[in-house]
Design an enzyme around this catalytic site. Structure first.
Site, short mmCIF file in Angstrom:
data_model
loop_
_atom_site.label_atom_id
_atom_site.label_comp_id
_atom_site.label_asym_id
_atom_site.label_seq_id
_atom_site.Cartn_x
_atom_site.Cartn_y
_atom_site.Cartn_z
N TYR A 44 0.84 -1.20 0.00
CA TYR A 44 0.00 0.00 0.00
C TYR A 44 0.88 1.25 0.00
O TYR A 44 1.45 1.63 1.02
CB TYR A 44 -0.93 0.02 1.21
CG TYR A 44 -1.87 -1.16 1.30
CD1 TYR A 44 -2.19 -1.92 0.18
CD2 TYR A 44 -2.48 -1.50 2.50
CE1 TYR A 44 -3.06 -2.99 0.25
CE2 TYR A 44 -3.37 -2.56 2.59
CZ TYR A 44 -3.64 -3.31 1.47
OH TYR A 44 -4.51 -4.37 1.55
N GLY A 54 -18.11 -3.29 -0.61
CA GLY A 54 -18.00 -3.22 -2.07
C GLY A 54 -17.19 -2.04 -2.55
O GLY A 54 -17.58 -1.34 -3.48
N ARG A 55 -16.02 -1.81 -1.90
CA ARG A 55 -15.17 -0.65 -2.19
C ARG A 55 -15.94 0.65 -2.05
O ARG A 55 -15.77 1.59 -2.82
CB ARG A 55 -14.52 -0.78 -3.56
CG ARG A 55 -13.54 -1.94 -3.59
CD ARG A 55 -12.77 -2.07 -4.88
NE ARG A 55 -11.72 -3.07 -4.71
CZ ARG A 55 -11.93 -4.40 -4.75
NH1 ARG A 55 -13.14 -4.85 -5.00
NH2 ARG A 55 -10.95 -5.25 -4.55
N GLY A 88 -23.58 3.72 0.17
CA GLY A 88 -24.73 4.47 -0.31
C GLY A 88 -24.48 5.93 -0.62
O GLY A 88 -25.41 6.64 -1.02
#
Length: 333
Positions: free
Chosen positions: A57, A211-212, A217
């Protein structure tokens, strides 16, 4: 905060909801270091003890960032620190171009991570991916030597096949398998891999549990993603797929609204409801979202509520692969 055990009853206790630190340094657009430190501080305040990073990373930058934060804390034992090795970068492009899990590289990578993190030991050390040309017995054998030397306390693997897990576990106990798992990505875990983990007493650490970020939302369109946001390269965020996937997010939100919680909390609570051996590690670089995600540990879903969330994302309804093709080729060995 509730807590779970890595690798069964005798394993390390970790917060039921962990914290993925990657985005504090790389991948999802620019990060504000001061706000990222506040996110880590907030995690500590809320009892989020399980921190996840990797040497890949930012080519070590994320380990250095987390290590700098750790040095300002009084008790190293308050944190269960996980990091990974095995992905190597092309010096010219800066992109991951090889997987190296050779036994000779294992101690070199570990010592480099220990230096960047500024710690004497790593709680959970993963092989980030597996090079299929290297027998996993050799990789895990070298990792086991790190345990014997006191540099590592528990071993993990990421994105491996059930057979690889069995072979590795026979060499040295594997405490955790890190794999993508969410309402959007279920088939990778559910089935033979999950059954094997449960047979062997291996915890599933669920990365990208939102979901990444899509399941949170907040994203309304692809145009909201910055030019330096890696998700622009991900198939599920492509122009042809994103609207179909956002419709699924809206279906999740409808169930979450009935539960009177944000969709991210509902999605994380759904993962927690799949078993005490599931530990999601949602990533964020903002203190506000750390608190929202941690609150999922207090939301206990009924079987009916969990089923409704699952039904909101029917099998095979998500449009697009979970990784670009080159990255997919490194998975599941």
């Amino acid at each position: 905060m509730r807590y779970r055990r890595l690798g069964g009853p005798g394993g390390a206790a970790v917060s039921a909801v962990g914290l993925g630190c990657m985005g504090m340094s790389v991948a999802y657009g620019p990060a504000d270091p001061a706000e990222a430190r506040r996110a880590l501080d907030r995690a500590a305040e809320l009892g989020v003890t399980f921190l996840d990073t990797a040497d890949a990373y930012g080519r070590g930058a994320n380990e250095e960032f987390v290590g700098d934060w750790l040095r300002g804390r009084s008790a190293r034992e308050d944190v269960v620190l996980a990091t990974k090795f095995g992905l190597r970068h092309d010096p010219a492009t800066g992109r991951v171009d090889t997987v190296d899990t050779s036994p000779g590289y294992v101690p070199v990578a570990c010592d480099a991570s220990l230096r960047r993190l500024g710690v004497e030991y790593i709680d959970l050390y993963y092989a980030h991916r597996r090079d299929p040309a290297v027998p996993v017995e050799e990789t895990v054998g070298a990792m086991a030597e790190l345990v014997a030397a006191g540099k590592v306390r528990h071993l993990g693997l990421s994105e491996v096949s059930p057979q690889t897990l069995r072979t590795a576990h026979a060499v040295h106990p594997v405490s955790a398998v890190q794999v993508e798992y969410s309402l959007f990505t279920r088939g990778v875990v559910e089935g033979e891999l999950l059954a094997t983990c449960r047979e062997l007493g291996v915890t599933v650490v669920a990365y990208s549990p939102l979901g990444r970020g899509m399941l949170a939302g907040a994203l309304a369109s692809r145009e909201e993603l910055g030019e330096d946001d890696n998700r622009r390269r991900w198939p599920r965020f492509s122009a042809e797929n994103i609207e179909r996937n956002l419709e699924l997010v809206r279906a999740v939100r409808r169930v979450a609204d009935e539960l009177e919680v944000p969709p991210a909390r509902a999605a994380l609570a759904w993962l927690l409801a799949q078993g005490e051996d599931i530990v999601p590690i949602p990533g964020t670089k903002r203190a506000r979202y750390v608190a929202e995600n941690a609150a999922a540990a207090d939301l206990v879903l009924t079987a009916e509520q969990a089923a409704r969330l699952r039904a909101a994302v029917p099998d095979d309804a998500v449009a697009g692969a979970r990784y670009p093709q080159q990255a997919l080729e490194r998975l599941g060995h």
